[in-house]
Design a protein around this motif. Sequence first.
Motif, PDB file in Angstrom:
ATOM      1  N   GLU A 152       6.368  -6.447  19.854  1.00  0.00           N
ATOM      2  CA  GLU A 152       5.542  -6.715  21.027  1.00  0.00           C
ATOM      3  C   GLU A 152       4.471  -7.779  20.772  1.00  0.00           C
ATOM      4  N   TRP A 153       4.035  -7.902  19.542  1.00  0.00           N
ATOM      5  CA  TRP A 153       2.952  -8.830  19.191  1.00  0.00           C
ATOM      6  C   TRP A 153       3.395 -10.290  19.183  1.00  0.00           C
ATOM      7  N   LYS A 154       4.671 -10.513  19.062  1.00  0.00           N
ATOM      8  CA  LYS A 154       5.154 -11.889  18.917  1.00  0.00           C
ATOM      9  C   LYS A 154       4.792 -12.721  20.145  1.00  0.00           C
ATOM     10  N   ASP A 155       4.464 -13.976  19.908  1.00  0.00           N
ATOM     11  CA  ASP A 155       4.048 -14.916  20.950  1.00  0.00           C
ATOM     12  C   ASP A 155       2.694 -14.577  21.566  1.00  0.00           C
ATOM     13  N   LYS A 156       1.918 -13.717  20.906  1.00  0.00           N
ATOM     14  CA  LYS A 156       0.568 -13.421  21.366  1.00  0.00           C
ATOM     15  C   LYS A 156      -0.400 -14.342  20.630  1.00  0.00           C
ATOM     16  N   GLY A 179      10.729   1.972  19.280  1.00  0.00           N
ATOM     17  CA  GLY A 179      10.281   1.473  17.976  1.00  0.00           C
ATOM     18  C   GLY A 179      10.420  -0.029  17.810  1.00  0.00           C
ATOM     19  N   PRO A 180      11.625  -0.586  17.985  1.00  0.00           N
ATOM     20  CA  PRO A 180      11.781  -2.043  17.841  1.00  0.00           C
ATOM     21  C   PRO A 180      10.948  -2.825  18.854  1.00  0.00           C
ATOM     22  N   LYS A 181      10.841  -2.311  20.057  1.00  0.00           N
ATOM     23  CA  LYS A 181      10.028  -2.979  21.088  1.00  0.00           C
ATOM     24  C   LYS A 181       8.569  -3.057  20.628  1.00  0.00           C
ATOM     25  N   MET A 182       8.030  -1.935  20.145  1.00  0.00           N
ATOM     26  CA  MET A 182       6.640  -1.914  19.701  1.00  0.00           C
ATOM     27  C   MET A 182       6.443  -2.796  18.465  1.00  0.00           C
ATOM     28  N   ALA A 183       7.426  -2.829  17.592  1.00  0.00           N
ATOM     29  CA  ALA A 183       7.318  -3.629  16.370  1.00  0.00           C
ATOM     30  C   ALA A 183       7.314  -5.125  16.658  1.00  0.00           C
ATOM     31  N   TRP A 193      -2.559  -7.114  16.780  1.00  0.00           N
ATOM     32  CA  TRP A 193      -2.089  -6.531  18.030  1.00  0.00           C
ATOM     33  C   TRP A 193      -2.196  -5.010  17.980  1.00  0.00           C
ATOM     34  N   HIS A 194      -1.862  -4.433  16.837  1.00  0.00           N
ATOM     35  CA  HIS A 194      -1.974  -2.984  16.646  1.00  0.00           C
ATOM     36  C   HIS A 194      -3.435  -2.549  16.790  1.00  0.00           C
ATOM     37  N   VAL A 195      -4.343  -3.264  16.156  1.00  0.00           N
ATOM     38  CA  VAL A 195      -5.765  -2.932  16.250  1.00  0.00           C
ATOM     39  C   VAL A 195      -6.239  -3.047  17.701  1.00  0.00           C
ATOM     40  N   SER A 196      -5.742  -4.033  18.411  1.00  0.00           N
ATOM     41  CA  SER A 196      -6.163  -4.211  19.810  1.00  0.00           C
ATOM     42  C   SER A 196      -5.643  -3.105  20.718  1.00  0.00           C
TER      43      SER A 196
END
Length: 168
Positions: free
Chosen positions: A77-81, A71-75, A46-49
């Motif tokens: 954000e990838w879940k369930d992707k 910070g916590p939101k960004m950390a 997700w970070h790479v994307s």
Amino acid sequence: MSIAEKLLPEFDSEFASTRKILALVPDDKLTWKPHEKSMALGRLAWHVSDFPSWCAETLKKDFLEFSPEDGPKMANEWKDKTREKILERFDADIKVAREALSSTSDEKWPQPWKMLWGGQAVIDEPRRDVYRRVVMNHMVHHRAQLGVYLRLNGIPIPGVYGPSADEM
């Protein structure tokens, strides 16, 4: 030839290689980590994307500002992707990023660019340096890291700068 015109071939090549790696992300391994201190495979993907978006933001704006609450939101954000969602994001943002690069005038490259965290500058450099180091080099670093994650999961890796060991 403008600076942007000189950068476009590298942009196209590096982002195409990044997409090839992202297309291999296995949905059943998104929570896998090579070490307890490592990012999960899905978070890393997700970070790479996100790098096309970072590229566009760097070229279109003079600063980005985040709060400690981000910070916590960004950390998470990838879940369930899924791989599909990762690629959808990448593909949509790459068009915007390429247009942003194409339209960046030579005069904008030396101008200051900042990233603020809680009001404090954590990056304060000329736009050209942010594009090179924080966008392109940072993306290549994490793309290679993702390649190692995939290799450790038995997924053949395509060549990026020539044939890979899996293609020989």
